[in-house]
Design a protein around this motif. Structure first.
Motif, PDB file in Angstrom:
ATOM      1  N   PHE A  49       9.218   2.457  47.096  1.00  0.00           N
ATOM      2  CA  PHE A  49      10.676   2.528  47.195  1.00  0.00           C
ATOM      3  C   PHE A  49      11.149   3.915  47.607  1.00  0.00           C
ATOM      4  CE2 PHE A  49       9.838   3.029  42.526  1.00  0.00           C
ATOM      5  CZ  PHE A  49      10.241   4.346  42.390  1.00  0.00           C
ATOM      6  N   HIS A  50      10.255   4.891  47.700  1.00  0.00           N
ATOM      7  CA  HIS A  50      10.634   6.260  48.055  1.00  0.00           C
ATOM      8  C   HIS A  50      10.039   6.626  49.406  1.00  0.00           C
ATOM      9  CE1 HIS A  50      10.502  10.721  47.816  1.00  0.00           C
ATOM     10  NE2 HIS A  50      11.645  10.560  47.186  1.00  0.00           N
ATOM     11  N   THR A  51      10.684   7.580  50.089  1.00  0.00           N
ATOM     12  CA  THR A  51      10.246   7.944  51.438  1.00  0.00           C
ATOM     13  C   THR A  51       8.789   8.437  51.497  1.00  0.00           C
ATOM     14  OG1 THR A  51      10.866   9.220  53.391  1.00  0.00           O
ATOM     15  CG2 THR A  51      11.183  10.317  51.299  1.00  0.00           C
ATOM     16  N   HIS A  52       8.335   9.078  50.430  1.00  0.00           N
ATOM     17  CA  HIS A  52       6.970   9.610  50.441  1.00  0.00           C
ATOM     18  C   HIS A  52       5.942   8.473  50.562  1.00  0.00           C
ATOM     19  CE1 HIS A  52       4.272  12.965  48.514  1.00  0.00           C
ATOM     20  NE2 HIS A  52       3.732  12.449  49.582  1.00  0.00           N
ATOM     21  N   SER A  84       7.386  16.416  47.912  1.00  0.00           N
ATOM     22  CA  SER A  84       8.494  15.875  47.101  1.00  0.00           C
ATOM     23  C   SER A  84       8.958  16.827  46.015  1.00  0.00           C
ATOM     24  CB  SER A  84       8.178  14.516  46.451  1.00  0.00           C
ATOM     25  OG  SER A  84       7.991  13.558  47.457  1.00  0.00           O
ATOM     26  N   ALA A  85       8.151  17.794  45.635  1.00  0.00           N
ATOM     27  CA  ALA A  85       8.516  18.777  44.622  1.00  0.00           C
ATOM     28  C   ALA A  85       7.572  19.971  44.818  1.00  0.00           C
ATOM     29  CB  ALA A  85       8.367  18.179  43.221  1.00  0.00           C
ATOM     30  N   PRO A  86       7.935  21.135  44.270  1.00  0.00           N
ATOM     31  CA  PRO A  86       7.094  22.319  44.532  1.00  0.00           C
ATOM     32  C   PRO A  86       5.718  22.235  43.867  1.00  0.00           C
ATOM     33  CG  PRO A  86       9.023  22.882  43.173  1.00  0.00           C
ATOM     34  CD  PRO A  86       9.164  21.451  43.533  1.00  0.00           C
ATOM     35  N   GLU A 118       0.346  21.101  51.765  1.00  0.00           N
ATOM     36  CA  GLU A 118       1.705  20.856  51.247  1.00  0.00           C
ATOM     37  C   GLU A 118       2.693  20.723  52.399  1.00  0.00           C
ATOM     38  OE1 GLU A 118       3.252  23.616  48.346  1.00  0.00           O
ATOM     39  OE2 GLU A 118       4.998  22.338  47.982  1.00  0.00           O
ATOM     40  N   ARG A 119       3.548  19.724  52.270  1.00  0.00           N
ATOM     41  CA  ARG A 119       4.573  19.489  53.290  1.00  0.00           C
ATOM     42  C   ARG A 119       5.909  19.284  52.610  1.00  0.00           C
ATOM     43  NH1 ARG A 119       6.982  16.031  51.403  1.00  0.00           N
ATOM     44  NH2 ARG A 119       6.539  13.907  51.065  1.00  0.00           N
ATOM     45  N   TYR A 120       6.975  19.329  53.413  1.00  0.00           N
ATOM     46  CA  TYR A 120       8.326  19.264  52.874  1.00  0.00           C
ATOM     47  C   TYR A 120       9.195  18.302  53.680  1.00  0.00           C
ATOM     48  CZ  TYR A 120      13.192  20.941  53.116  1.00  0.00           C
ATOM     49  OH  TYR A 120      14.561  21.033  53.185  1.00  0.00           O
ATOM     50  N   GLY A 121       9.853  17.424  52.967  1.00  0.00           N
ATOM     51  CA  GLY A 121      10.761  16.497  53.638  1.00  0.00           C
ATOM     52  C   GLY A 121      11.777  15.987  52.657  1.00  0.00           C
ATOM     53  N   MET A 122      12.577  15.070  53.100  1.00  0.00           N
ATOM     54  CA  MET A 122      13.567  14.465  52.212  1.00  0.00           C
ATOM     55  C   MET A 122      13.997  13.094  52.740  1.00  0.00           C
ATOM     56  SD  MET A 122      16.417  17.379  52.968  1.00  0.00           S
ATOM     57  CE  MET A 122      17.441  16.921  51.602  1.00  0.00           C
ATOM     58  N   THR A 123      14.659  12.320  51.867  1.00  0.00           N
ATOM     59  CA  THR A 123      15.063  10.970  52.223  1.00  0.00           C
ATOM     60  C   THR A 123      15.844  10.952  53.534  1.00  0.00           C
ATOM     61  OG1 THR A 123      15.201  10.470  49.875  1.00  0.00           O
ATOM     62  CG2 THR A 123      16.336   8.959  51.349  1.00  0.00           C
ATOM     63  N   GLU A 124      16.783  11.873  53.681  1.00  0.00           N
ATOM     64  CA  GLU A 124      17.664  11.863  54.853  1.00  0.00           C
ATOM     65  C   GLU A 124      16.956  12.242  56.148  1.00  0.00           C
ATOM     66  OE1 GLU A 124      18.406  13.184  51.936  1.00  0.00           O
ATOM     67  OE2 GLU A 124      20.558  13.153  51.513  1.00  0.00           O
ATOM     68  N   GLY A 162      20.293  21.743  51.922  1.00  0.00           N
ATOM     69  CA  GLY A 162      20.568  22.095  50.523  1.00  0.00           C
ATOM     70  C   GLY A 162      19.413  22.835  49.884  1.00  0.00           C
ATOM     71  N   ASP A 163      18.373  23.124  50.668  1.00  0.00           N
ATOM     72  CA  ASP A 163      17.221  23.852  50.128  1.00  0.00           C
ATOM     73  C   ASP A 163      17.290  25.312  50.559  1.00  0.00           C
ATOM     74  OD1 ASP A 163      15.657  21.864  48.706  1.00  0.00           O
ATOM     75  OD2 ASP A 163      15.481  20.883  50.653  1.00  0.00           O
ATOM     76  N   LEU A 164      17.076  26.193  49.582  1.00  0.00           N
ATOM     77  CA  LEU A 164      17.030  27.630  49.861  1.00  0.00           C
ATOM     78  C   LEU A 164      15.593  27.997  50.199  1.00  0.00           C
ATOM     79  CD1 LEU A 164      19.243  28.594  46.830  1.00  0.00           C
ATOM     80  CD2 LEU A 164      19.937  28.603  49.232  1.00  0.00           C
ATOM     81  N   GLY A 200       8.510  12.942  40.197  1.00  0.00           N
ATOM     82  CA  GLY A 200       8.017  14.138  39.535  1.00  0.00           C
ATOM     83  C   GLY A 200       8.916  15.348  39.712  1.00  0.00           C
ATOM     84  N   LYS A 201      10.113  15.142  40.251  1.00  0.00           N
ATOM     85  CA  LYS A 201      11.022  16.282  40.419  1.00  0.00           C
ATOM     86  C   LYS A 201      11.723  16.579  39.100  1.00  0.00           C
ATOM     87  CE  LYS A 201      13.179  15.228  44.436  1.00  0.00           C
ATOM     88  NZ  LYS A 201      12.284  15.044  45.558  1.00  0.00           N
ATOM     89  N   VAL A 202      11.782  17.858  38.734  1.00  0.00           N
ATOM     90  CA  VAL A 202      12.453  18.229  37.489  1.00  0.00           C
ATOM     91  C   VAL A 202      13.955  18.019  37.661  1.00  0.00           C
ATOM     92  CG1 VAL A 202      12.904  20.094  35.863  1.00  0.00           C
ATOM     93  CG2 VAL A 202      10.677  19.940  36.987  1.00  0.00           C
TER      94      VAL A 202
HETATM   95  P1  AMP Z   1      13.882  13.259  48.230  1.00  0.00           P
HETATM   96  O1  AMP Z   1      15.037  12.958  49.096  1.00  0.00           O
HETATM   97  O2  AMP Z   1      13.869  12.516  46.949  1.00  0.00           O
HETATM   98  O3  AMP Z   1      12.588  13.129  48.963  1.00  0.00           O
HETATM   99  O4  AMP Z   1      14.035  14.789  47.825  1.00  0.00           O
HETATM  100  C1  AMP Z   1      14.052  15.769  48.802  1.00  0.00           C
HETATM  101  C2  AMP Z   1      13.992  17.133  48.158  1.00  0.00           C
HETATM  102  O5  AMP Z   1      12.746  17.308  47.496  1.00  0.00           O
HETATM  103  C3  AMP Z   1      14.034  18.258  49.162  1.00  0.00           C
HETATM  104  O6  AMP Z   1      15.338  18.538  49.609  1.00  0.00           O
HETATM  105  C4  AMP Z   1      13.420  19.385  48.353  1.00  0.00           C
HETATM  106  O7  AMP Z   1      14.369  19.979  47.495  1.00  0.00           O
HETATM  107  C5  AMP Z   1      12.369  18.668  47.524  1.00  0.00           C
HETATM  108  N1  AMP Z   1      11.037  18.810  48.109  1.00  0.00           N
HETATM  109  C6  AMP Z   1      10.401  17.989  48.964  1.00  0.00           C
HETATM  110  N2  AMP Z   1       9.188  18.480  49.282  1.00  0.00           N
HETATM  111  C7  AMP Z   1       9.060  19.646  48.615  1.00  0.00           C
HETATM  112  C8  AMP Z   1       8.039  20.644  48.514  1.00  0.00           C
HETATM  113  N3  AMP Z   1       6.894  20.526  49.153  1.00  0.00           N
HETATM  114  N4  AMP Z   1       8.294  21.718  47.731  1.00  0.00           N
HETATM  115  C9  AMP Z   1       9.445  21.849  47.063  1.00  0.00           C
HETATM  116  N5  AMP Z   1      10.435  20.940  47.100  1.00  0.00           N
HETATM  117  C10 AMP Z   1      10.248  19.861  47.863  1.00  0.00           C
END
Ligand code: AMP
Length: 508
Positions: free
Chosen positions: A206-209, A282-284, A303-309, A390-392, A498-500
């Motif tokens: 159900f999640h993008t990951h 999905s989280a650090p 490690e990779r970084y993405g989001m739902t949008e 929205g990410d710094l 697993g996101k805080v």
């Molecule tokens: P979601 O839309 O539920 O996938 O959440 C997206 C958010 O998860 C991003 O905007 C980040 O804040 C965080 N995120 C995704 N990947 C990472 C990562 N590798 N390290 C830290 N935060 C992450």
């Protein structure tokens, strides 16, 4: 091109290849080749079409990782209909909000979920014509030759995925076929996917990951998905040792759980030599977790970084240094900019700021929320749209690697100074006995806000040397960043990925 075209390639090239290995709802093993999987999807598409499901209709999924999830998703997009996945942890109000907002005609679920669905207000379920239970899916199948597939354009929607909504009502991110394709094709190239790959997938669909990064890439590559209903440490270790999977995707909490077990295993028992790639996102991922995993398995987590949008934005390289604590550089087709969070003006290389992204991977709009869509991006002088993540972050001027510093709404401003919680958290987690740390801002009459730290202790060390920890922080951090208080909790509140959930800590 649409997703159906993309998946048709492996289906035609290797029809007898194993596409999906998983378990049915009754626990029995299920194996489907590409031909069997897509035949089942076609029969279901024919059945749904004969009952009136049309292009543009929404179909909500409230379902665990089961073969029917995959079959029904392929059927839905074949019809140009739109899948709306619902987090399985959601209950009455959250489910009600998504159903009311997205107005699906159908809901796919299982018998085990009926008691929860019964609690949802009838008014919220007003658009539903039927609930399909996976246990009865066969009754919905029809003669596949009767299917009249509609024309599905690249700009048609495939998914409406609701964001986790930590800052208010969760919003439906509308993803077109093209948006998903952009992420998938970028990842196929960047991570060198091959038809011989087998992905061990324990993340929820159900999640993008799990869905976009996991299932879509595996299907597009013609690889095998070993789909598990959930993450279970011992079962995952068995799978990893079996020599079958070559890829594993996890969120940091899963790696922490794996490490816990790996510490107790012999080198032979943690020999994962058939594995080619472990990914995290999905989280650090704490640098320490990254390093311990390498020490125990010889594998460097990517490690990779993405989001739902946006689908996936940045990634460490497949070939090249995977830097602990960094999320790497933009994926193919993705552009990034670093700007001042207040003015959106570009900042100097190496400075901390807000990350913007642009590319075909970025979603079309929020469902029925034009004002939220408008707020989510800025336009440059050429009129190009940049999505505000929205990410710094900070980008290393020499290597181009990006380090994430936390969400902008989690930024703590103390006496006019910016405090990035991630920096303090990493330091606290390197202190003996601290298993996990979360730093949040607390209102302060003089400074506006001050940082306070929530700590989870390692089991065997319930006593933390707090005076020592304070001195450690003072020696390594500017004085305004040192936590004003240490608060002890048994565990940090986390969402399904697993996101805080820091807003819950702040509300306490
Ligand atoms: P979601 O839309 O539920 O996938 O959440 C997206 C958010 O998860 C991003 O905007 C980040 O804040 C965080 N995120 C995704 N990947 C990472 C990562 N590798 N390290 C830290 N935060 C992450």
């Amino acid at each position: 091109m649409n997703l159906n075209d993309l998946f048709a390639i492996p289906r035609q090239r290797t029809p007898d290849k194993l596409a999906l290995e998983t378990t049915a709802v009754d626990g029995s093993p299920v194996q489907l080749t590409y031909a069997q999987l897509f035949d089942a999807a076609k029969r279901l598409a024919a059945g749904l079409q004969s009952r009136g499901l049309q292009k543009g209709d929404r179909v909500a999924f409230y379902l665990a990782n089961r073969p029917e999830f995959v079959i029904a998703y392929l059927a839905v997009i074949r019809l140009g209909a739109i899948m709306v996945p619902i987090n399985l942890r959601y209950r009455r109000l959250e489910i009600g909000h998504i159903l009311r907002d997205s107005e699906p005609r159908l809901l796919l679920s299982g018998r085990a979920q009926l008691a929860i669905l019964d609690q949802v207000d009838e008014a919220d379920k007003g658009s539903l014509e039927d609930v399909l239970l996976v246990e009865e899916l066969d009754a919905w199948m029809a003669d596949p030759t009767a299917l009249v597939p509609p024309v599905v354009e690249a700009d048609d929607l495939a998914l409406i995925m609701y964001t986790s909504g930590t800052t208010g009502r969760s919003k439906g991110a509308m993803l077109t076929h093209n948006n998903v394709l952009a992420t998938v094709t970028g990842l196929l190239a960047a991570w060198a996917w091959e038809p011989d790959d087998a992905l061990l997938l324990t993340l929820p669909l159900f999640h993008t990951h799990g869905l976009v990064v996991g299932l879509h890439c595996a299907l597009a590559a013609g690889a095998t998905t070993l789909l598990r209903p959930k993450f279970e440490t011992e079962a995952v270790l068995r799978d990893l040792r079996s020599g079958h999977p070559t890829l594993f995707f996890g969120v940091p909490t899963l790696y922490v759980r794996l490490l816990d077990a790996l510490e107790r295993l012999s080198p032979e028992e943690r020999d994962f030599s058939a594995m080619r790639l472990f990914c995290s996102g999905s989280a650090p991922l704490a640098a320490e977790t990254h390093q311990s995993f390498t020490r125990l398995t010889g594998h460097q987590i990517l490690e990779r970084y993405g989001m739902t949008e946006t689908g996936m934005n940045l990634s460490n390289p497949y070939a090249g240094p995977r830097v602990p604590g960094s999320v790497g550089t933009p994926l193919p087709g993705v552009a990034m900019r670093m700007v001042d969070p207040a003015t959106f003006a570009d900042i100097a290389p190496g400075e901390e700021g807000l990350l913007l992204v642009r590319g075909s991977n970025v979603f079309a709009a929020y469902w029925r929320a034009p004002e939220k869509t408008a707020e989510s991006s800025v336009h440059d002088e050429l009129g190009r749209r940049w999505f505000i993540t929205g990410d710094l972050a900070r980008q290393d001027p020499a290597s181009g690697y990006v380090t994430l510093l936390g969400r902008s709404h989690e930024l703590i401003i103390s006496g006019g100074f910016n405090i990035y919680p991630r920096e303090i958290e990493e330091l606290l987690e390197s202190w003996p006995g601290v298993a996990e740390a979360a730093v949040v801002g607390r209102p302060h009459p003089q400074w506006g806000e001050v940082p306070v730290a929530y700590l989870v202790c390692e089991e065997e060390r319930s006593e933390i040397d707090e005076a020592g920890l304070r001195a450690y922080c003072r020696a390594r951090l500017a004085s305004f960043k040192a936590p004003h208080a240490f608060l002890y909790v048994d565990k940090l509140p986390r969402n399904a990925m697993g996101k805080v959930q820091k807003h819950l800590l702040r509300d306490e």
